[in-house]
Design a protein around this motif. Structure first.
Motif, short mmCIF file in Angstrom:
data_model
loop_
_atom_site.label_atom_id
_atom_site.label_comp_id
_atom_site.label_asym_id
_atom_site.label_seq_id
_atom_site.Cartn_x
_atom_site.Cartn_y
_atom_site.Cartn_z
N ALA A 75 0.82 -1.21 0.00
CA ALA A 75 0.00 0.00 0.00
C ALA A 75 0.85 1.25 0.00
O ALA A 75 0.60 2.21 -0.74
N ALA A 76 1.90 1.27 0.85
CA ALA A 76 2.76 2.45 0.93
C ALA A 76 3.46 2.70 -0.40
O ALA A 76 3.58 3.85 -0.85
N ARG A 130 0.97 8.82 -5.94
CA ARG A 130 0.60 10.04 -5.22
C ARG A 130 -0.92 10.16 -5.10
O ARG A 130 -1.54 11.17 -5.47
N ILE A 131 -1.52 9.09 -4.60
CA ILE A 131 -2.96 9.07 -4.35
C ILE A 131 -3.19 8.90 -2.85
O ILE A 131 -2.31 8.45 -2.12
N ASP A 132 -4.38 9.30 -2.41
CA ASP A 132 -4.69 9.27 -0.97
C ASP A 132 -5.63 8.14 -0.58
O ASP A 132 -5.72 7.80 0.60
N LEU A 142 -11.67 0.41 2.02
CA LEU A 142 -10.92 1.51 1.41
C LEU A 142 -9.79 1.88 2.35
O LEU A 142 -10.01 2.16 3.54
N LEU A 143 -8.57 1.86 1.84
CA LEU A 143 -7.41 2.30 2.61
C LEU A 143 -7.15 3.76 2.27
O LEU A 143 -7.14 4.12 1.07
N ASP A 144 -6.95 4.61 3.27
CA ASP A 144 -6.61 5.99 2.94
C ASP A 144 -5.27 6.37 3.57
O ASP A 144 -4.67 5.61 4.34
N ILE A 145 -4.81 7.54 3.22
CA ILE A 145 -3.47 7.97 3.60
C ILE A 145 -3.30 7.99 5.11
O ILE A 145 -2.21 7.72 5.63
N GLN A 146 -4.37 8.26 5.84
CA GLN A 146 -4.27 8.32 7.30
C GLN A 146 -4.00 6.95 7.90
O GLN A 146 -3.41 6.85 8.98
N ASP A 147 -4.42 5.88 7.22
CA ASP A 147 -4.08 4.54 7.70
C ASP A 147 -2.57 4.33 7.64
O ASP A 147 -1.97 3.74 8.55
#
Length: 355
Positions: A314-315, A322-324, A338-343
């Protein structure tokens, strides 16, 4: 950014230039020692012997004295963490009760640069008498230890690092590298994979990297913990965001930063992010932008992660594209979350800027 090697020209002070030049010579000496190691038939046979011991329920004992003892402890930890049960054995303590830890079926990896370290040779003699398979790593011709070993490996003739050329430096680097090669080849032959690695490295940075994405999701579709709506593609933008807000509100969490859009069969067909919404509204045009169907404005066939993906995957995807937000799907391409940048921020895998 990758670390840079010491640059002698970077220092104005003569003493600093000399220091950096010496550092370069030390690094070159150790690199040359590692490059000079040639694994051959004995290496392959040693791997097979260590695997056979493990398959019979045996443990790998790793032993050395002095600097070799410290390398032995590190190698034992590497073997253990990559699927080969192992523990270090102090050659001195071995003759004061430590040999009681040796069981039928065990194997031994013994280290001595000279091959003639008295305590290690004595241990090898006792282990050989007991029928314990012995793999050794020595320098040069190997001395008595090589003669007592079933599989004698050598790092060859190594010149220690300057300025004295006496302290164990290049030889320990080469020994460590050859031992690491043994451990990782055993792991590869055994089929030791990322999930196995995660079982042994559940904590720290490695544990975070190898965590399955499915275990880290905060936004999930379906089930008792559902807080994310899978929105049909023929729904309007307004209806999609209403459904998303309702799912999040029922679960008592904030809404995710994107809509996960599915086709009639429930499979992922697109995403529509908060950023997409802002751009749609700012563009204006005829009619109400929120009344448009998601199918007309979503990002189709978005990049996504499968059920076997890790947080490392994911990272890498987030940094590269460069997606969130990244949808996570099951084996049938149906969204599970849904995985988001805050995860990733929470797992300390990216900073708050996404880098």
């Amino acid at each position: 950014m990758a670390p840079t090697a010491p640059q002698p020209d970077a220092a104005a002070d003569p003493a600093d230039r000399d220091t950096l030049a010496l550092a370069r010579r030390v690094l070159d000496a150790e690199a040359d020692a590692v490059r000079g190691v040639e694994p051959g038939a004995a290496f392959a046979a040693a791997v097979s012997a260590l695997l056979a011991a493990g398959e019979s329920g045996g443990v790998l004992l790793v032993a050395g004295v002095g600097k070799s003892g410290q390398i032995a402890a590190k190698l034992s930890a590497t073997f253990a963490s990559t699927g080969t049960p192992s523990h270090p054995l102090d050659p001195v303590e071995a003759f004061h009760g430590g040999l009681g830890r040796v069981r039928p079926g065990d194997a031994a990896l013994l280290l001595s640069h000279s091959g003639d370290t008295a305590e290690v040779v004595a241990l090898a003699e006792r282990l050989a008498d007991a029928g314990t398979p012995i793999v050794s790593i020595t320098g040069g011709r190997g001395g008595e230890l090589a003669a007592l070993s079933d599989h004698a490996l050598s790092i060859g003739r190594v010149v220690e690092a300057p300025p004295l050329g006496l302290a164990p430096t290049a030889s320990t680097a080469a020994t460590l590298a050859l031992g690491d090669a043994l451990a990782l080849c055993c792991a590869a032959r055994r089929g030791f994979g990322e999930r196995d690695f995660h079982r042994f490295h559940g904590g720290g940075g490695l544990g975070r990297l190898m965590t399955p994405v499915a275990e880290a999701l905060r936004f999930r579709c379906g089930g008792a913990s559902a807080n994310l709506a899978a929105v049909p593609a023929d729904a309007t933008v307004r209806a999609g965001f209403d459904a998303a807000a309702a799912a999040a509100g029922a679960a008592g969490v904030r809404r995710a930063g994107a809509l996960v859009v599915v086709g009639p069969d429930g499979r992922l067909v697109g995403v529509f992010t908060d950023g997409d919404l802002r751009r749609l509204v700012f563009r204006g045009g005829d009619g109400d932008p929120l009344s448009r169907p998601l199918a007309a404005v979503m990002t189709r066939d978005p990049k996504h992660l499968g059920p076997g993906a890790t947080m490392r995957d994911a990272a890498e995807l987030v940094r590269r594209l460069r997606i969130d937000e990244v949808p996570v799907v099951d084996g049938d391409n149906r969204p599970i979350g849904l995985l988001d940048i805050q995860d990733l921020v929470a797992f300390r895998l990216v900073d708050r800027g996404g880098g």
